[in-house]
Enzyme design. Structure first.
Site, mmCIF file in Angstrom:
data_model
loop_
_atom_site.group_PDB
_atom_site.id
_atom_site.type_symbol
_atom_site.label_atom_id
_atom_site.label_comp_id
_atom_site.label_asym_id
_atom_site.label_seq_id
_atom_site.Cartn_x
_atom_site.Cartn_y
_atom_site.Cartn_z
ATOM 1 N N GLU A 200 0.603 -1.246 -0.275
ATOM 2 C CA GLU A 200 -0.261 -0.420 0.112
ATOM 3 C C GLU A 200 0.928 1.207 -0.076
ATOM 4 O O GLU A 200 1.524 1.067 0.337
ATOM 5 C CB GLU A 200 -1.056 0.082 1.018
ATOM 6 C CG GLU A 200 -2.129 -1.493 1.212
ATOM 7 C CD GLU A 200 -3.133 -0.295 2.184
ATOM 8 O OE1 GLU A 200 -4.365 -1.111 2.517
ATOM 9 O OE2 GLU A 200 -2.768 0.012 3.250
ATOM 10 N N TYR A 202 2.362 4.877 1.406
ATOM 11 C CA TYR A 202 2.462 4.511 2.744
ATOM 12 C C TYR A 202 2.011 6.029 2.936
ATOM 13 O O TYR A 202 2.446 7.445 2.306
ATOM 14 C CB TYR A 202 3.879 4.552 3.176
ATOM 15 C CG TYR A 202 4.154 4.817 4.603
ATOM 16 C CD1 TYR A 202 4.035 4.311 6.111
ATOM 17 C CD2 TYR A 202 4.924 5.989 4.413
ATOM 18 C CE1 TYR A 202 4.040 4.709 7.268
ATOM 19 C CE2 TYR A 202 5.344 6.588 6.006
ATOM 20 C CZ TYR A 202 5.308 5.350 7.220
ATOM 21 O OH TYR A 202 5.171 5.826 8.688
ATOM 22 N N LEU A 203 1.555 6.605 3.315
ATOM 23 C CA LEU A 203 0.785 8.332 4.367
ATOM 24 C C LEU A 203 1.772 8.661 4.993
ATOM 25 O O LEU A 203 1.755 7.733 6.016
ATOM 26 C CB LEU A 203 -0.374 7.831 4.296
ATOM 27 C CG LEU A 203 -1.585 6.810 3.324
ATOM 28 C CD1 LEU A 203 -3.181 7.551 4.101
ATOM 29 C CD2 LEU A 203 -1.474 8.348 1.554
ATOM 30 N N HIS A 235 2.037 0.856 15.689
ATOM 31 C CA HIS A 235 1.048 0.580 15.793
ATOM 32 C C HIS A 235 -0.178 -0.290 16.827
ATOM 33 O O HIS A 235 -1.150 -0.700 16.086
ATOM 34 C CB HIS A 235 1.394 -0.806 13.955
ATOM 35 C CG HIS A 235 2.024 -0.233 13.426
ATOM 36 N ND1 HIS A 235 2.026 0.538 12.774
ATOM 37 C CD2 HIS A 235 3.693 -0.739 13.208
ATOM 38 C CE1 HIS A 235 2.251 0.762 12.066
ATOM 39 N NE2 HIS A 235 3.704 -0.425 12.004
ATOM 40 N N LYS A 237 -2.547 0.638 19.418
ATOM 41 C CA LYS A 237 -3.327 1.888 20.191
ATOM 42 C C LYS A 237 -3.200 2.418 22.160
ATOM 43 O O LYS A 237 -3.121 1.435 22.349
ATOM 44 C CB LYS A 237 -5.471 1.548 19.798
ATOM 45 C CG LYS A 237 -5.374 1.629 18.455
ATOM 46 C CD LYS A 237 -7.118 1.119 18.565
ATOM 47 C CE LYS A 237 -7.381 1.374 16.815
ATOM 48 N NZ LYS A 237 -8.445 0.330 16.545
ATOM 49 N N GLU A 287 -9.218 -2.021 6.827
ATOM 50 C CA GLU A 287 -9.762 -3.510 7.475
ATOM 51 C C GLU A 287 -10.843 -2.596 8.071
ATOM 52 O O GLU A 287 -11.523 -1.974 8.309
ATOM 53 C CB GLU A 287 -8.685 -4.243 8.248
ATOM 54 C CG GLU A 287 -8.218 -2.829 9.388
ATOM 55 C CD GLU A 287 -7.712 -2.937 10.503
ATOM 56 O OE1 GLU A 287 -7.711 -5.196 10.554
ATOM 57 O OE2 GLU A 287 -6.320 -2.899 10.532
ATOM 58 N N ARG A 291 -15.589 -7.655 15.360
ATOM 59 C CA ARG A 291 -16.018 -7.927 16.585
ATOM 60 C C ARG A 291 -16.202 -6.597 17.597
ATOM 61 O O ARG A 291 -16.137 -5.520 17.612
ATOM 62 C CB ARG A 291 -14.849 -8.261 17.477
ATOM 63 C CG ARG A 291 -13.850 -7.943 17.287
ATOM 64 C CD ARG A 291 -11.859 -8.518 17.541
ATOM 65 N NE ARG A 291 -11.045 -7.520 17.045
ATOM 66 C CZ ARG A 291 -10.565 -6.810 17.755
ATOM 67 N NH1 ARG A 291 -11.471 -5.922 18.726
ATOM 68 N NH2 ARG A 291 -9.605 -6.044 17.015
#
Length: 444
Positions: A200, A202-203, A235, A237, A287, A291
């Site tokens: 992807e 990369y921002l 990565h 939280k 993504e 859940r």
């Protein structure tokens, strides 16, 4: 409605589910490893069953043991909580095959969204914007080099399965790409048993924005606004807030409605969270989590909606108890994840809690299984408490959170309370100008 639910999890989330069940008049069964025999959710549940030794592989990931516990206790349904088997499609199928209700989405939707490549394809088919990247798995170095040139450096190599930042590597040049792919494959294979990776763009300064949706599988889908989860370390939280200080009402409604349309098109049922990167006014789907989320309490605080209760109701076949017009955002909420770790080195710190005093007062909530004398085991995730604070404004919320953190006493082990206090004092957090890379530059 169910009469008895088995909770296939541990820690604060097992306790949270037990409390929701108790308020709904539903009996609970706690399963536990030998290391968790004295856990709070085990003490409070109506019944408990030991399912194995401390290792998660031999207990909380032991599907036959969990199903046996449900059988011998006469449970109607199994709630997987989060982590462990919560997003395991094979487990969801086994639960249904054995005559129990799985409190979550269908196995097909779990499987679809559990593979990030398939999830991205599904999102594109529903019209959700995605980060520019490969259309499928990277086949080899030559394929990767061609794709990277097309996407433009820097690129992000990502594992197709799993999450939590494992199997993710950044490459800033062709020279770095080979190493990044090899490392990502190795991490992904070790963590998820699947070394498939994709690329992807990369921002460089995005926010991590997620949209909470609730769907009953009968065509009724509602979004409950967004959560800003940009404060991350490796990565993972660390702190979340809702609503995001980076979004205005128009942007919130735009991405919320797009999320609702996508979920309705997929025919999804249960709670779900669509995660996006947000940069320069644009959203990019990355993504979907099928859940309950760790950070669900801040959505509950600003909407007044009990997400666990709705999840259970939907699994029982009930339709949504509210429509989009009933949902309104009231004030601001922040959640601090308090871990049993040193606040600077992040070294795990299991051990006995010698003194515990949770904070209180208006707008303060703490979801935690702790009590004085409890032994934090070394075998599982280090999260030991979630401190959630609600205020009429973001400023009131921050001031209240500072006060609550100063009141919180957890003695006997190291915790990350001091890290949260440093974050709350930083001008970038106070101004709400941080992005997903901000915290990495301030902690190890």
């Amino acid at each position: 409605m169910f009469e008895k639910i088995l909770i296939a999890n541990r820690g604060e989330i097992a306790l949270r589910i037990h409390r929701a069940c108790r308020e709904m008049g539903i009996s609970t069964v706690a399963v536990h490893s030998t290391a968790d025999a004295d856990a709070m959710h085990v003490r409070l549940a109506d019944e408990s069953v030991c399912i194995g030794p401390p290792s998660a592989r031999d207990s909380y990931l032991n599907m036959p043991a969990i199903l046996s516990a449900a059988t011998i206790t006469g449970a109607d349904a199994i709630h997987p909580g989060l982590g462990f088997l919560a997003e395991n499609a094979a487990f969801a199928e086994m639960v249904e095959e054995h005559g129990f209700t799985f409190i979550g989405p269908s196995p097909d939707h779990i499987r679809m969204m559990g593979d990030k490549i398939q999830a991205k394809k599904a999102a594109q088919q529903t019209g959700l914007p995605c980060v520019p990247g490969s259309d499928g798995p990277v086949q080899g170095d030559a394929d990767a080099l061609a794709l990277a040139r097309q996407i433009g450096y820097p690129v992000l190599v990502k594992a197709a399965g799993g999450g939590g930042g494992r199997g993710m590597q950044v490459a800033h040049s062709a020279d770095e790409l080979h190493r990044a792919i090899a490392t990502a494959r190795s991490e992904a294979k070790a963590a998820f048993g699947n070394d498939t990776v994709y690329l992807e763009k990369y921002l460089d300064h995005p926010r991590h924005i997620e949209i909470q949706i609730v769907a009953d599988g009968l065509g009724n889908v509602v979004h409950l606004g967004e959560r800003d989860c940009s404060l991350q370390r490796r990565h993972q939280k660390v702190l979340e807030e809702a609503p995001s200080p980076a979004l205005n009402v128009a942007a919130r409604e735009r991405i919320g409605q797009r999320a609702v349309m996508a979920i309705r098109q997929l025919g999804y049922r249960s709670l779900g969270t669509l995660e996006f990167l947000y940069q320069d006014g644009e959203f990019y789907f990355i993504e979907m989590n099928t859940r309950l989320q760790v950070e669900h309490p801040i959505t509950e605080e600003i909407t007044g909606i009990d997400l666990v209760r709705e999840q259970i109701r939907i699994a029982s076949g009930a339709k949504l108890a509210f429509v989009q017009a009933d949902v309104s955002i009231d004030g601001h909420a922040i959640e601090c994840r308090i871990n049993a770790e040193h606040p600077e080195t992040f070294r795990p710190s299991p051990g006995t809690i010698t003194n515990y005093h949770p904070p209180g007062g208006p707008g303060v909530r703490i979801d935690s299984p702790l009590y004085a004398g409890y032994k934090v085991p070394p075998y599982y995730d280090s999260l030991i408490a979630k401190l959630i604070v609600h205020g009429r404004t973001r400023n009131e919320c921050m001031m209240r959170l500072r006060r609550a953190l100063s009141e919180c006493v957890i003695d006997g082990i190291d915790t990350t309370i001091a890290l949260h206090q440093r974050v709350l004092a930083d001008p970038a957090f106070i101004d709400g100008t941080y992005d997903i890379h901000w915290l990495e530059g301030r902690v190890g």
